[in-house]
Design a protein around this motif. Structure first.
Motif, PDB file in Angstrom:
ATOM      1  N   ASN B  30       0.808  -1.222   0.000  1.00 50.99           N
ATOM      2  CA  ASN B  30       0.000   0.000   0.000  1.00 50.99           C
ATOM      3  C   ASN B  30       0.839   1.268   0.000  1.00 50.99           C
ATOM      4  N   THR B  31       2.093   1.149   0.402  1.00 49.10           N
ATOM      5  CA  THR B  31       2.977   2.300   0.524  1.00 49.10           C
ATOM      6  C   THR B  31       4.353   1.915   0.018  1.00 49.10           C
ATOM      7  N   LEU B  33       8.317   3.638  -0.073  1.00 47.59           N
ATOM      8  CA  LEU B  33       9.182   4.738   0.338  1.00 47.59           C
ATOM      9  C   LEU B  33      10.585   4.486  -0.194  1.00 47.59           C
ATOM     10  N   TYR B  50       1.964   6.660  -2.395  1.00 46.52           N
ATOM     11  CA  TYR B  50       0.809   6.064  -1.719  1.00 46.52           C
ATOM     12  C   TYR B  50      -0.265   5.516  -2.651  1.00 46.52           C
ATOM     13  N   ASN B  92       4.796  -0.795   3.098  1.00 47.86           N
ATOM     14  CA  ASN B  92       3.850  -1.363   4.048  1.00 47.86           C
ATOM     15  C   ASN B  92       2.942  -2.318   3.282  1.00 47.86           C
ATOM     16  N   GLY B  95      -3.059  -4.863   3.842  1.00 48.80           N
ATOM     17  CA  GLY B  95      -3.670  -5.574   4.951  1.00 48.80           C
ATOM     18  C   GLY B  95      -3.106  -5.169   6.284  1.00 48.80           C
ATOM     19  N   ASN B  96      -2.023  -4.407   6.262  1.00 49.77           N
ATOM     20  CA  ASN B  96      -1.410  -3.980   7.516  1.00 49.77           C
ATOM     21  C   ASN B  96      -1.984  -2.653   7.981  1.00 49.77           C
ATOM     22  N   PHE B  97      -3.287  -2.541   7.940  1.00 48.53           N
ATOM     23  CA  PHE B  97      -3.900  -1.288   8.346  1.00 48.53           C
ATOM     24  C   PHE B  97      -3.544  -0.968   9.788  1.00 48.53           C
ATOM     25  N   GLY B  98      -3.044   0.244   9.992  1.00 45.47           N
ATOM     26  CA  GLY B  98      -2.696   0.663  11.338  1.00 45.47           C
ATOM     27  C   GLY B  98      -1.400   0.081  11.847  1.00 45.47           C
ATOM     28  N   ASN B  99      -0.784  -0.800  11.082  1.00 44.91           N
ATOM     29  CA  ASN B  99       0.502  -1.357  11.490  1.00 44.91           C
ATOM     30  C   ASN B  99       1.595  -0.451  10.956  1.00 44.91           C
ATOM     31  N   GLU B 100       2.352   0.113  11.832  1.00 42.36           N
ATOM     32  CA  GLU B 100       3.309   1.116  11.402  1.00 42.36           C
ATOM     33  C   GLU B 100       4.650   0.528  10.999  1.00 42.36           C
ATOM     34  N   LYS B 101       4.803  -0.784  11.102  1.00 39.15           N
ATOM     35  CA  LYS B 101       6.081  -1.376  10.729  1.00 39.15           C
ATOM     36  C   LYS B 101       6.274  -1.332   9.225  1.00 39.15           C
ATOM     37  N   LEU B 102       7.518  -1.188   8.811  1.00 33.06           N
ATOM     38  CA  LEU B 102       7.872  -1.188   7.400  1.00 33.06           C
ATOM     39  C   LEU B 102       8.680  -2.430   7.060  1.00 33.06           C
ATOM     40  N   PHE B 104      11.739  -3.569   4.563  1.00 30.01           N
ATOM     41  CA  PHE B 104      12.821  -2.871   3.866  1.00 30.01           C
ATOM     42  C   PHE B 104      13.437  -3.719   2.763  1.00 30.01           C
TER      43      PHE B 104
END
Lengths: 115, 114
Positions: B30-31, B33, B50, B92, B95-102, B104
């Motif tokens: 979904n993201t 970076l 995004y 990200n 499905g990782n909604f609200g999960n702030e882990k990335l 790499f």
């Protein structure tokens, strides 16, 4: 600009010593992270925290603990340092977006050598 | 944990050349970076993406969020000596909604040959 600072750029410790790595962010971010970075292994997450006094294990938590008593500060603790913990340690922070994930902002890193 | 596949692992170019690198995943993201890390320093965020198909520029840097949501590309035009460093993608997973882990990437090391 987001600023993430780490207490030391370089540290040399002896095997068995207790080591504290401090990280401070000045942007009121909810989330804070500790990574270690080793050649060929990339960035590996040790622990993260999404709120004061809250913590979750990352991929490699063994041998480490963390403390988050204040929102801006996240500490990584090596209870008894070992030579295999020689590494570059990176702290990061990010705001909680309530959406699909967020940019993390990194500190300059602490290069720890354990003799 | 999962890692993203980045290619190439390293690049040796001459000043003034254009650079392309990419990052792929087996799952939908979904993201996306892109970070740059100078020797002995922490990674610095360059570009954030995004939306699928999104194309974003930051000076001489341009990044794209792949249509399939499983890849992303970073291009650097007219490279200069300060472009030297390691470039990381991060993202990200869906499905990782609200999960702030990335998650790499493995990094691309850019070297400029005099």
């Amino acid at each position: 600009d987001v600023k993430v600072t780490q207490s030391s750029r370089y540290l040399v410790k002896r095997t068995g010593e207790k080591v504290f790595l401090e990280c401070v962010q000045d942007m009121d971010h909810e989330n804070m992270f500790w990574y270690r970075q080793d050649p060929g292994l990339g960035l590996r997450l040790i622990y993260f925290s999404y709120d004061v006094k809250m913590k979750e294990k990352g991929d490699i938590p063994e041998g480490y603990s963390v403390s988050r008593e204040k929102k801006e500060r996240f500490s990584l603790i090596l209870e008894s340092a070992s030579t295999n913990q020689t590494s570059m340690y990176l702290c990061a922070s990010s705001p909680t977006s309530g959406s699909w994930g967020n940019e993390q902002f990194f500190g300059p890193g602490t290069r720890l050598t354990v003799l | 944990g999962q890692q993203l596949n980045q290619s190439p692992q390293s690049m040796f170019i001459q000043e003034g050349e254009d650079v392309s690198m990419n990052c792929t995943s087996s799952s939908i993201f979904n993201t996306w970076l892109w970070y740059k890390q100078d020797p002995g320093e922490g990674p610095v965020l360059l570009i954030a993406l995004y939306k699928a198909g999104e194309l974003t520029s930051n000076g001489r840097l341009t990044a794209q969020f792949g249509i399939t949501r499983k890849d992303s590309f970073l291009n650097i035009s007219a490279s200069i000596p300060s472009d030297v460093g390691i470039y990381f993608c991060a993202g990200n997973p869906r499905g990782n909604f609200g999960n702030e882990k990335l998650t790499f990437g493995t990094g691309t090391r850019l070297t400029i040959i005099p």
